[in-house]
Design an enzyme around this catalytic site. Structure first.
Site, mmCIF file in Angstrom:
data_model
loop_
_atom_site.group_PDB
_atom_site.id
_atom_site.type_symbol
_atom_site.label_atom_id
_atom_site.label_comp_id
_atom_site.label_asym_id
_atom_site.label_seq_id
_atom_site.Cartn_x
_atom_site.Cartn_y
_atom_site.Cartn_z
ATOM 1 N N LYS A 186 -9.549 2.344 -1.869
ATOM 2 C CA LYS A 186 -9.791 1.818 -0.524
ATOM 3 C C LYS A 186 -11.125 2.323 0.026
ATOM 4 C CE LYS A 186 -7.214 1.372 3.888
ATOM 5 N NZ LYS A 186 -5.960 1.786 4.545
ATOM 6 N N CYS A 192 -5.416 -3.151 2.844
ATOM 7 C CA CYS A 192 -5.212 -3.058 4.293
ATOM 8 C C CYS A 192 -6.489 -3.226 5.118
ATOM 9 C CB CYS A 192 -4.496 -1.742 4.623
ATOM 10 S SG CYS A 192 -3.586 -1.782 6.191
ATOM 11 N N GLU A 238 0.842 -1.198 0.000
ATOM 12 C CA GLU A 238 0.000 0.000 0.000
ATOM 13 C C GLU A 238 0.884 1.258 0.000
ATOM 14 O OE1 GLU A 238 -3.435 1.857 3.034
ATOM 15 O OE2 GLU A 238 -2.196 0.142 3.615
#
Length: 522
Positions: A118, A151, A47
């Protein structure tokens, strides 16, 4: 047409330097070429690999955001073209409106194949980035159907479930996973997401520290059973492993899903603090006892055994919950369910208890378990197992006791993340699982499901199964062994109050989850 694809997948673990985009790109080129020379056809970077992660605000990160396509994707496309491979990386994206996103991009020999923004933010993200607005995309490539998550997305089961419902074979997972000494990589959360969706999970985490944040490393390749095939715990390097993807694989768990029972997944009951419109029971101390049993010759033998055991028990409060493993009898005898419930109700009255148990009723051809809770005045509620059940409108059940809201699950239903989430949305403070020894239980998986749903957990399994446990996040963690007939813990008010904060459930993005309640064409 069925295709079986075997190739090497690689996760790159390195430590980007904050704000040094050119230097970070050069290191990515070095790692990508090395992984390709080792034979990798899919290469995943962490990331925010180009820029570093911990930014204070939009102004600070603004010199380092980039478009997709852009300079980074152009560099990676050249590598893919030269090596006939595919690369996924994280980077800070700016769109045509000037909005910033924490994004991942999939690049191949033909250029940019797709992006993902995300959707579930960690603490540093909202200081500069918007949430992504689209449910998890899946991209069909010559090496399989690939989804990307980033994540914190892994802390919620919904994004990866949607990916597999869309046909994903692989989740490429750029992450900056943080943690302290107890958070040992590779994360069991990654393993659970792979296992419950029966797909490959390629996790690329960074290492090192940045502005006080410690990153755990643990990059790895995880197979569809949740097993870690290869990983790198600390330092920089490349994890590379052969994977085999079948485009016509049969997903056992997905076949058992019951979308009609999942409508609560789309609700947001914790947008406001509980108690405003739905009254809460007073926070008081209570006892939880999980009793592990094996089979009995008769119902009367069961009654004598339990009565004898309870006479020796010393409880600390008058608020008592007993969870009993699924009852079974020698030579596969059958009993009347109502007779069993009445017997437990008599025991509940004698000892001031509420009792959860289950029984596989022979009324149904497949002996589908029925879970129930009784009190001194009789049965307070029951439900037939939803997954692999025979009642098409069977639904999950939460029962309100004077001191606690209890959600019920059979052992098989507890294999599905949807089950836990629905019970949490229905207000459960504790999930009680009465199961048999045929269900393959793994403590680490059930603990994660309790943790990510802000609930306590009490599981009672037969002694031989060694699967009983009592758990609540960082407060309680007790597991059975072969020598344990029972597990006990006293819950005090602050423990349940912590669960009722619903810190995880408040951050769900319900508008992205529509696919979870749709019937998927087989």
């Amino acid at each position: 047409m069925n295709r079986i694809l075997s190739y090497k997948a690689a996760a790159v673990q390195f430590e980007p330097e904050l704000g040094k985009v050119e230097e970070n790109r050069l290191r990515m080129i070095e790692f990508a070429n090395k992984a390709a020379k080792l034979g990798a056809k899919l290469i995943v970077f962490p990331e925010m690999a180009t820029s570093g992660y911990v930014w204070k605000n939009r102004e600070e990160i603004s010199p380092f955001v980039e478009t997709i396509p852009g300079k980074t994707t152009s560099i990676l496309t050249d590598i893919c073209l030269s090596n006939d491979c595919y690369i996924v990386t994280g980077l800070p994206e700016v769109d045509s409106n000037g909005s910033y996103y924490n994004s991942a991009v999939l690049v191949g020999p033909e250029g940019v194949i797709g992006t993902y923004r995300k959707t579930h933010m960690f603490s540093a993200d909202p200081l500069w980035a918007r949430e992504g607005k689209d449910e998890t995309p899946v991209y069909d490539t010559p090496i399989g159907k690939i989804a990307m998550l980033i994540c914190m997305d892994a802390m919620y089961f919904e994004p990866s479930r949607i990916a597999v419902l869309k046909g994903a074979d692989i989740i490429a997972f750029p992450t900056n996973w943080v943690g302290k000494g107890g958070n040992k990589p590779p994360s069991n959360t990654w393993r659970l997401r792979a296992k419950e969706n029966e797909l490959y999970w390629i996790a690329s985490n960074r290492c090192g520290t940045e502005r006080g944040a410690h990153f755990t490393g643990g990059s790895g390749v995880i197979d569809p059973t949740g097993e870690v095939l290869e990983c790198l715990i600390t330092g920089e390097g490349i994890v590379i492993q052969e994977i085999t993807v079948s485009t016509s694989r049969e997903n056992r768990l997905l076949k058992c899903r019951k979308p009609y029972a999942y409508q609560e997944l789309l609700l947001n009951p914790y947008l406001w603090k509980e108690g405003e419109t739905r009254a809460l029971s007073d926070s008081v101390s209570f006892d939880v006892l999980c009793l592990s049993l094996n089979s009995f010759p008769t119902l009367q033998a069961f009654e004598q055994y339990v009565q004898s055991y309870l006479k020796k028990c010393k409880f600390n409060t008058e608020n008592r919950l007993l969870v009993v493993s699924e009852i079974s009898f020698d030579n596969d005898q059958s009993i009347d369910l109502k007779e069993y419930q009445n017997l437990l109700s008599d025991i509940a009255e004698n000892y001031g208890l509420f009792i959860v148990s289950s029984y596989s009723d022979s009324t149904y051809s497949n002996r589908i378990p029925i879970s129930f809770i009784v009190g001194p005045e009789g049965c307070m509620g029951q439900y037939q197992q939803v997954h692999k059940g025979e009642i098409e409108d069977s639904s999950f059940l939460v029962v309100e006791l004077p001191f606690l809201r209890v959600g019920l699950l059979t052992g098989f239903d507890a294999q599905f993340p949807e089950s836990y989430r629905v019970l949490a949305k229905l207000g459960a403070d504790l999930v009680a699982v009465s199961t048999n020894q045929e269900i393959p239980f793994e403590a680490w998986a059930q603990k994660i499901r309790a943790y990510e749903n802000d609930v306590a957990l009490a599981i009672a399994a037969p002694i031989t199964a060694v699967n009983s446990m009592i758990f609540l996040h960082s407060e309680v963690s007790i597991e059975s062994s072969q020598a344990d007939q029972s597990l006990y813990h006293l819950f005090i008010p602050k423990m349940v109050s912590k669960a009722r904060e619903r810190s995880f459930l408040r951050r769900l993005n319900h508008h992205l989850y529509d696919l979870l309640v749709e019937e998927i064409q087989k």
